[in-house]
Design a protein around this motif. Sequence first.
Motif, PDB file in Angstrom:
ATOM      1  N   THR B  55     -23.530  -6.315   6.761  1.00 29.22           N
ATOM      2  CA  THR B  55     -23.119  -7.514   7.503  1.00 29.22           C
ATOM      3  C   THR B  55     -21.618  -7.761   7.413  1.00 29.22           C
ATOM      4  O   THR B  55     -21.081  -8.560   8.175  1.00 29.22           O
ATOM      5  N   LEU B  56     -20.942  -7.106   6.486  1.00 28.83           N
ATOM      6  CA  LEU B  56     -19.485  -7.236   6.379  1.00 28.83           C
ATOM      7  C   LEU B  56     -18.865  -6.019   7.048  1.00 28.83           C
ATOM      8  O   LEU B  56     -19.067  -4.890   6.613  1.00 28.83           O
ATOM      9  N   VAL B  57     -18.126  -6.276   8.095  1.00 26.74           N
ATOM     10  CA  VAL B  57     -17.517  -5.172   8.832  1.00 26.74           C
ATOM     11  C   VAL B  57     -16.006  -5.272   8.749  1.00 26.74           C
ATOM     12  O   VAL B  57     -15.436  -6.359   8.806  1.00 26.74           O
ATOM     13  N   LYS B  58     -15.395  -4.121   8.589  1.00 22.40           N
ATOM     14  CA  LYS B  58     -13.937  -4.071   8.503  1.00 22.40           C
ATOM     15  C   LYS B  58     -13.394  -3.449   9.776  1.00 22.40           C
ATOM     16  O   LYS B  58     -13.984  -2.512  10.338  1.00 22.40           O
ATOM     17  N   GLY B  59     -12.255  -3.992  10.216  1.00 20.01           N
ATOM     18  CA  GLY B  59     -11.667  -3.502  11.446  1.00 20.01           C
ATOM     19  C   GLY B  59     -10.241  -3.050  11.244  1.00 20.01           C
ATOM     20  O   GLY B  59      -9.799  -2.800  10.128  1.00 20.01           O
ATOM     21  N   ILE B  60      -9.534  -2.990  12.355  1.00 22.24           N
ATOM     22  CA  ILE B  60      -8.146  -2.553  12.296  1.00 22.24           C
ATOM     23  C   ILE B  60      -7.245  -3.700  11.861  1.00 22.24           C
ATOM     24  O   ILE B  60      -7.648  -4.868  11.889  1.00 22.24           O
ATOM     25  N   ASN B  61      -6.042  -3.355  11.448  1.00 19.41           N
ATOM     26  CA  ASN B  61      -5.000  -4.336  11.102  1.00 19.41           C
ATOM     27  C   ASN B  61      -5.402  -5.278   9.985  1.00 19.41           C
ATOM     28  O   ASN B  61      -4.885  -6.394   9.902  1.00 19.41           O
ATOM     29  N   ALA B  65     -14.933  -9.162   9.338  1.00 19.62           N
ATOM     30  CA  ALA B  65     -15.809 -10.232   9.818  1.00 19.62           C
ATOM     31  C   ALA B  65     -17.159 -10.079   9.148  1.00 19.62           C
ATOM     32  O   ALA B  65     -17.564  -8.987   8.766  1.00 19.62           O
ATOM     33  N   GLU B  66     -17.854 -11.201   9.017  1.00 15.07           N
ATOM     34  CA  GLU B  66     -19.171 -11.178   8.392  1.00 15.07           C
ATOM     35  C   GLU B  66     -20.213 -11.719   9.333  1.00 15.07           C
ATOM     36  O   GLU B  66     -20.075 -12.841   9.864  1.00 15.07           O
ATOM     37  N   PHE B  67     -21.251 -10.946   9.549  1.00 18.11           N
ATOM     38  CA  PHE B  67     -22.363 -11.352  10.396  1.00 18.11           C
ATOM     39  C   PHE B  67     -23.332 -12.167   9.546  1.00 18.11           C
ATOM     40  O   PHE B  67     -23.808 -11.700   8.517  1.00 18.11           O
ATOM     41  N   ASN B  68     -23.599 -13.385   9.974  1.00 18.83           N
ATOM     42  CA  ASN B  68     -24.545 -14.246   9.270  1.00 18.83           C
ATOM     43  C   ASN B  68     -25.644 -14.631  10.254  1.00 18.83           C
ATOM     44  O   ASN B  68     -25.446 -15.511  11.108  1.00 18.83           O
ATOM     45  N   LYS B  69     -26.778 -13.963  10.135  1.00 17.82           N
ATOM     46  CA  LYS B  69     -27.843 -14.166  11.111  1.00 17.82           C
ATOM     47  C   LYS B  69     -28.441 -15.568  11.019  1.00 17.82           C
ATOM     48  O   LYS B  69     -28.745 -16.192  12.037  1.00 17.82           O
ATOM     49  N   SER B  70     -28.590 -16.087   9.810  1.00 17.88           N
ATOM     50  CA  SER B  70     -29.208 -17.401   9.654  1.00 17.88           C
ATOM     51  C   SER B  70     -28.342 -18.503  10.245  1.00 17.88           C
ATOM     52  O   SER B  70     -28.852 -19.499  10.776  1.00 17.88           O
ATOM     53  N   GLN B  71     -27.033 -18.344  10.159  1.00 14.19           N
ATOM     54  CA  GLN B  71     -26.120 -19.334  10.722  1.00 14.19           C
ATOM     55  C   GLN B  71     -25.610 -18.928  12.099  1.00 14.19           C
ATOM     56  O   GLN B  71     -24.782 -19.637  12.678  1.00 14.19           O
TER      57      GLN B  71
END
Lengths: 111, 114
Positions: B55-61, B65-71
Amino acid sequence: DTAVSQTPKYLVTQMGNDKSIKCEQNLGHDTMYWYKQDSKKFLKIMFSYNNKELIINETVPNRFSPKSPDKAHLNLHINSLELGDSAVYFCASSLQRTPLHFGNGTRLTVT
Amino acid sequence: AQSVTQLDSQVPVFEEAPVELRCNYSSSVSVYLFWYVQYPNQGLQLLLKYLSGSTLVKGINGFEAEFNKSQTSFHLRKPSVHISDTAEYFCAVSGVQAGTALIFGKGTTLSVSS
């Protein structure tokens, strides 16, 4: 070596005219899109083609007609231009469910 | 159908400060989530994406971001921003089925000053 290229970059025209925007991608993608970004920077999907077949057609006036001669090209023709058509039009492409790659946009100004 | 709400239209921060740009989505089906950045007079560039898995994704620069399905949230963060991060940031969602459109939020203007 631009991945998604749009022409022209700028387009200034008068009300009532007909104009076209061209888009080409060299990524080997099978799906192409047109998005409209208004003056408030809101992006809205207009059309989507998959392998030359129209799959998404949002509530866009009939004056807008997309044409996809092949998988690498998706052109946008606009008839009888109106002041409200002024916006930045973005072409994008994707392969199956991969993220969209966007062109640099065409800024259309209708006077 | 899906929808996206970006909770802040403008976020001013000082250089080297942390920043969070908030994004909530609505969908009755499973979704993919994205953050794009748009620099002035340019097209959109993908920052990061969530398709499945962690659920924690890392991107460029340096963004993540963290995906929170419940929220139903997908907030974008960076621990220390630079002047060059000044841009428009868009959160976007699509259904996982082929043929569904990518729907964008209204954007958040990040302004980094010294």
